[in-house]
Design a protein around this motif. Sequence first.
Motif, PDB file in Angstrom:
ATOM      1  N   GLY A   1     -27.422  23.910 -42.763  1.00  0.00           N
ATOM      2  CA  GLY A   1     -28.413  23.928 -44.223  1.00  0.00           C
ATOM      3  C   GLY A   1     -28.168  24.598 -45.116  1.00  0.00           C
ATOM      4  N   ALA A   2     -29.467  24.284 -46.312  1.00  0.00           N
ATOM      5  CA  ALA A   2     -28.955  25.033 -47.530  1.00  0.00           C
ATOM      6  C   ALA A   2     -28.515  25.632 -47.548  1.00  0.00           C
ATOM      7  CB  ALA A   2     -30.210  25.050 -48.384  1.00  0.00           C
ATOM      8  N   THR A   3     -28.465  27.148 -46.608  1.00  0.00           N
ATOM      9  CA  THR A   3     -27.673  28.636 -47.355  1.00  0.00           C
ATOM     10  C   THR A   3     -26.341  28.011 -47.121  1.00  0.00           C
ATOM     11  OG1 THR A   3     -29.623  29.672 -46.159  1.00  0.00           O
ATOM     12  CG2 THR A   3     -27.952  30.579 -46.076  1.00  0.00           C
ATOM     13  N   SER A   4     -25.996  27.776 -45.489  1.00  0.00           N
ATOM     14  CA  SER A   4     -24.256  27.495 -45.804  1.00  0.00           C
ATOM     15  C   SER A   4     -23.830  26.220 -46.525  1.00  0.00           C
ATOM     16  CB  SER A   4     -24.095  26.653 -43.912  1.00  0.00           C
ATOM     17  OG  SER A   4     -25.226  26.088 -43.843  1.00  0.00           O
TER      18      SER A   4
ATOM     19  N   GLU B   1     -33.852  32.326 -58.706  1.00  0.00           N
ATOM     20  CA  GLU B   1     -32.946  32.425 -57.611  1.00  0.00           C
ATOM     21  C   GLU B   1     -33.324  32.888 -56.138  1.00  0.00           C
ATOM     22  OE1 GLU B   1     -30.561  30.206 -57.811  1.00  0.00           O
ATOM     23  OE2 GLU B   1     -31.599  30.334 -59.947  1.00  0.00           O
ATOM     24  N   HIS B   2     -33.094  32.045 -55.174  1.00  0.00           N
ATOM     25  CA  HIS B   2     -33.487  32.882 -53.509  1.00  0.00           C
ATOM     26  C   HIS B   2     -32.305  33.350 -53.000  1.00  0.00           C
ATOM     27  CE1 HIS B   2     -33.462  31.786 -49.305  1.00  0.00           C
ATOM     28  NE2 HIS B   2     -35.051  31.542 -49.196  1.00  0.00           N
ATOM     29  N   HIS B   3     -32.491  33.843 -51.504  1.00  0.00           N
ATOM     30  CA  HIS B   3     -31.189  35.259 -51.784  1.00  0.00           C
ATOM     31  C   HIS B   3     -30.705  33.850 -51.052  1.00  0.00           C
ATOM     32  CE1 HIS B   3     -33.270  39.436 -51.477  1.00  0.00           C
ATOM     33  NE2 HIS B   3     -33.541  38.994 -50.485  1.00  0.00           N
TER      34      HIS B   3
ATOM     35  N   SER C   1     -38.148  26.153 -57.934  1.00  0.00           N
ATOM     36  CA  SER C   1     -39.170  27.636 -57.309  1.00  0.00           C
ATOM     37  C   SER C   1     -39.179  27.613 -55.789  1.00  0.00           C
ATOM     38  CB  SER C   1     -39.107  28.841 -58.327  1.00  0.00           C
ATOM     39  OG  SER C   1     -40.068  29.815 -57.174  1.00  0.00           O
ATOM     40  N   ASN C   2     -38.515  29.150 -55.083  1.00  0.00           N
ATOM     41  CA  ASN C   2     -40.197  28.824 -54.147  1.00  0.00           C
ATOM     42  C   ASN C   2     -40.782  29.697 -53.921  1.00  0.00           C
ATOM     43  OD1 ASN C   2     -37.981  30.958 -53.108  1.00  0.00           O
ATOM     44  ND2 ASN C   2     -38.293  31.261 -51.483  1.00  0.00           N
ATOM     45  N   VAL C   3     -40.701  29.916 -55.039  1.00  0.00           N
ATOM     46  CA  VAL C   3     -42.168  31.293 -54.880  1.00  0.00           C
ATOM     47  C   VAL C   3     -43.120  30.489 -56.406  1.00  0.00           C
ATOM     48  CG1 VAL C   3     -43.048  33.181 -56.168  1.00  0.00           C
ATOM     49  CG2 VAL C   3     -40.986  32.915 -54.815  1.00  0.00           C
TER      50      VAL C   3
ATOM     51  N   VAL D   1     -27.131  22.778 -58.082  1.00  0.00           N
ATOM     52  CA  VAL D   1     -28.474  22.527 -57.649  1.00  0.00           C
ATOM     53  C   VAL D   1     -28.616  23.030 -57.512  1.00  0.00           C
ATOM     54  CG1 VAL D   1     -30.571  21.012 -58.327  1.00  0.00           C
ATOM     55  CG2 VAL D   1     -27.945  22.080 -60.240  1.00  0.00           C
ATOM     56  N   ASP D   2     -29.243  24.123 -56.929  1.00  0.00           N
ATOM     57  CA  ASP D   2     -29.848  24.620 -54.805  1.00  0.00           C
ATOM     58  C   ASP D   2     -31.097  23.596 -55.449  1.00  0.00           C
ATOM     59  OD1 ASP D   2     -30.811  25.331 -52.685  1.00  0.00           O
ATOM     60  OD2 ASP D   2     -31.089  27.644 -53.835  1.00  0.00           O
ATOM     61  N   ALA D   3     -31.299  22.142 -54.183  1.00  0.00           N
ATOM     62  CA  ALA D   3     -31.822  21.034 -54.304  1.00  0.00           C
ATOM     63  C   ALA D   3     -33.177  21.722 -52.719  1.00  0.00           C
ATOM     64  CB  ALA D   3     -31.825  19.216 -54.876  1.00  0.00           C
ATOM     65  N   ALA D   4     -32.930  22.799 -52.364  1.00  0.00           N
ATOM     66  CA  ALA D   4     -33.425  22.975 -51.291  1.00  0.00           C
ATOM     67  C   ALA D   4     -35.094  22.660 -51.210  1.00  0.00           C
ATOM     68  CB  ALA D   4     -34.021  23.814 -50.375  1.00  0.00           C
ATOM     69  N   GLN D   5     -36.019  22.192 -52.167  1.00  0.00           N
ATOM     70  CA  GLN D   5     -36.989  22.077 -52.264  1.00  0.00           C
ATOM     71  C   GLN D   5     -37.434  20.958 -52.403  1.00  0.00           C
ATOM     72  OE1 GLN D   5     -39.347  23.717 -50.430  1.00  0.00           O
ATOM     73  NE2 GLN D   5     -38.643  26.352 -50.494  1.00  0.00           N
ATOM     74  N   THR D   6     -36.802  20.159 -52.869  1.00  0.00           N
ATOM     75  CA  THR D   6     -36.834  19.032 -53.511  1.00  0.00           C
ATOM     76  C   THR D   6     -36.812  18.144 -53.449  1.00  0.00           C
ATOM     77  OG1 THR D   6     -35.780  19.851 -55.894  1.00  0.00           O
ATOM     78  CG2 THR D   6     -37.977  20.255 -55.918  1.00  0.00           C
TER      79      THR D   6
ATOM     80  N   TRP E   1     -28.612  20.983 -50.147  1.00  0.00           N
ATOM     81  CA  TRP E   1     -30.422  20.409 -49.735  1.00  0.00           C
ATOM     82  C   TRP E   1     -30.542  20.284 -48.358  1.00  0.00           C
ATOM     83  CZ3 TRP E   1     -29.286  16.831 -45.630  1.00  0.00           C
ATOM     84  CH2 TRP E   1     -28.325  16.418 -45.676  1.00  0.00           C
ATOM     85  N   THR E   2     -31.792  20.466 -47.860  1.00  0.00           N
ATOM     86  CA  THR E   2     -31.929  21.020 -46.422  1.00  0.00           C
ATOM     87  C   THR E   2     -32.490  19.777 -46.115  1.00  0.00           C
ATOM     88  OG1 THR E   2     -32.055  22.207 -44.739  1.00  0.00           O
ATOM     89  CG2 THR E   2     -34.589  22.298 -46.904  1.00  0.00           C
ATOM     90  N   GLY E   3     -32.469  19.445 -44.117  1.00  0.00           N
ATOM     91  CA  GLY E   3     -33.336  18.851 -43.709  1.00  0.00           C
ATOM     92  C   GLY E   3     -34.675  18.858 -43.483  1.00  0.00           C
ATOM     93  N   HIS E   4     -34.871  20.164 -42.949  1.00  0.00           N
ATOM     94  CA  HIS E   4     -36.174  20.626 -42.472  1.00  0.00           C
ATOM     95  C   HIS E   4     -37.634  20.951 -43.601  1.00  0.00           C
ATOM     96  CE1 HIS E   4     -36.065  24.825 -43.318  1.00  0.00           C
ATOM     97  NE2 HIS E   4     -34.915  24.305 -43.686  1.00  0.00           N
ATOM     98  N   LYS E   5     -37.284  20.703 -44.664  1.00  0.00           N
ATOM     99  CA  LYS E   5     -38.151  20.694 -45.757  1.00  0.00           C
ATOM    100  C   LYS E   5     -38.838  19.749 -45.937  1.00  0.00           C
ATOM    101  CE  LYS E   5     -35.850  25.034 -47.265  1.00  0.00           C
ATOM    102  NZ  LYS E   5     -37.023  26.127 -46.363  1.00  0.00           N
ATOM    103  N   ALA E   6     -39.230  18.955 -47.530  1.00  0.00           N
ATOM    104  CA  ALA E   6     -39.683  18.194 -47.920  1.00  0.00           C
ATOM    105  C   ALA E   6     -38.035  16.259 -47.231  1.00  0.00           C
ATOM    106  CB  ALA E   6     -39.378  17.551 -48.958  1.00  0.00           C
TER     107      ALA E   6
HETATM  108  N1  PMP Z   1     -32.516  27.591 -51.405  1.00  0.00           N
HETATM  109  C1  PMP Z   1     -33.913  28.148 -51.160  1.00  0.00           C
HETATM  110  C2  PMP Z   1     -34.535  27.932 -53.036  1.00  0.00           C
HETATM  111  C3  PMP Z   1     -35.458  28.214 -50.095  1.00  0.00           C
HETATM  112  O1  PMP Z   1     -35.891  27.971 -50.780  1.00  0.00           O
HETATM  113  C4  PMP Z   1     -34.607  28.186 -49.125  1.00  0.00           C
HETATM  114  C5  PMP Z   1     -35.769  27.502 -47.704  1.00  0.00           C
HETATM  115  N2  PMP Z   1     -36.591  28.583 -47.545  1.00  0.00           N
HETATM  116  C6  PMP Z   1     -33.036  28.179 -48.650  1.00  0.00           C
HETATM  117  C7  PMP Z   1     -32.457  27.941 -49.910  1.00  0.00           C
HETATM  118  C8  PMP Z   1     -32.699  28.183 -47.602  1.00  0.00           C
HETATM  119  O2  PMP Z   1     -32.525  26.921 -47.214  1.00  0.00           O
HETATM  120  P1  PMP Z   1     -32.136  26.341 -45.785  1.00  0.00           P
HETATM  121  O3  PMP Z   1     -33.364  27.054 -44.529  1.00  0.00           O
HETATM  122  O4  PMP Z   1     -31.848  25.312 -45.197  1.00  0.00           O
HETATM  123  O5  PMP Z   1     -30.391  27.100 -45.288  1.00  0.00           O
END
Ligand code: PMP
Length: 382
Positions: free
Chosen positions: A77-80, A102-104, A154-156, A177-182, A200-205
Motif C-alpha cells: 500500500g501507500a504506507t509501505s 502530510e499524512h502520518h 490532502s486527505n483532510v 509525491v504521496d499520490a495515495a488520494q489521486t 500510490w495505493t490500489g484501494h482508493k481511487a
Molecule cells: N497517504 C495519504 C494521503 C492517505 O490518505 C493514505 C490513506 N489514508 C495513505 C498515505 C496510506 O495509504 P495505505 O492505506 O494504502 O497505506
Amino acid sequence: MAQYNKYFDNAATSYPKPPEVAQAIAHYLNEIGGTYGRSFYERSRLATAMVEETRELIAERICGSRRHADHVVFTSGATSALNLVLQGIRLKGDNVFISPLEHHAVMRTLTALSARVGCKINVLPAKSDGLIDLEKTATLDFSRTAMVIVSHQSNVNGVVQPVTALKEQIGEIPLLVDAAQTVGRPHLTVEAEMVDFITWTGHKALHGPSGVGGVFSGKLQLLEPMVFGGTGSNSESYAMPDESPERFEAGTPNLAGIVGLGAALRHPVASRHSREDYLRLLDELSAIKGLKLHRAADFAVQGDLFSFSCEGLDCGEVATHLYYQHGIETRVGLHCAAMAHRFLGTFPQGTIRIALSSFHTAEDLGFLAAAVRESVHDLLSR
Ligand code: PMP
C-alpha cells in the motif's frame, strides 16, 4: 424509494468496486493459484503474467506508457511505499521539506527517522488552506536538502498541490509525491516525468482491493532495499539482486490483490457526477447556518474530498446522527493527519470528511446535502 449511494468514506477505502475485481480475484484463487516469478509450470506462468500485466497497466495509468513497467515496485500500500522511499533513500543529517498537510504515513516515518539519523524536518510555506505558496518557496534556501515530500491531495481538505511547479523550483533535489488520494483520478494526474518518486495505493481511487500499492520511479537506483529475502532470481547470492523492481520485492507478493488491481485498471469507472454537481454540493453545504467547510480556497485545486465541522456541535455527534438517521457513512476525527489539522486549526476536535467516488451521481450528492442540512438543524434545535 430511490436507492442512494451513501458511502462517503472513499478516501479511507473506496466502495463499491467494479464487479470484475472480485471476479478476477475469485478466478485467480479458484482456477490459477500459482506463485509469481519462481516456477516453470503453467499455473506459475499464468500468475506471473497476471502480475506483469498489472505492472504494465499501472505504469500506463501513471505515466502513459507500459514501457515503464520496470519503474513499478509493488508494496502492500501507500504506507509501505512511503516507508520504502523515505527509509531507502538513507537520509543523514540533511534537511527535508514537507507540505503542511502530510499524512502520518509521512510524518511518523520522518519523525522516527529524524530521531534515528538526525534529519531536520522543515515545512514549506503555504496559504491558509495549506496550498504551497510558490512565491515564497521560490526564495527558500534548499541547500543540504535530501528530499522534498508533498502529499499530492490532502486527505483532510482536498487541496491539490502544484507539484510540477515545485519541482521546477527545486531542480535536482528528489521530489517524493504521496499520490495515495489521486492516482486513479483522471483529472488529477501527476506529471510523472517531473516527479522522482510517486507513491500510490490500489484501494482508493483505483477501485482495487486493499493490500496492494507501490512506488513508481525512474530513480529506484537511489534507494536501498528495506526488506530482504527471496525473489526467485539470483538465488545463488545472499545479496539482493541489483535489478529493479525485484531488488525491492522480496517475498511472495499479494497475488490476489495484484490480480484484482489489474481488473480494476482494465475497468476504469467514468465519473457519474460532474465538477458542476460537486461545486453545487459545496455551495449547498456552505449555505447551512453554523456549518464550516474545510476545503481549497480555489475550486480549481479542489480534489474529490473535503471536510466540515459545525459550530457548537461535536463532530462525532454529527457523524453518528448522519449515519443513524440517514445512513450516510463518513469518517470523523483526525484522519491520520494530525499535522494537517494542526495547520488548519481543526486540532484536536477534527472534522467530518466527505470523500466522493466516481460511482456517486448528482442525486447522491443532493441526498447528502439534504441529510446534512436536516441533521445540523435537528441537532442545533434540540
Ligand atoms: N497517504 C495519504 C494521503 C492517505 O490518505 C493514505 C490513506 N489514508 C495513505 C498515505 C496510506 O495509504 P495505505 O492505506 O494504502 O497505506
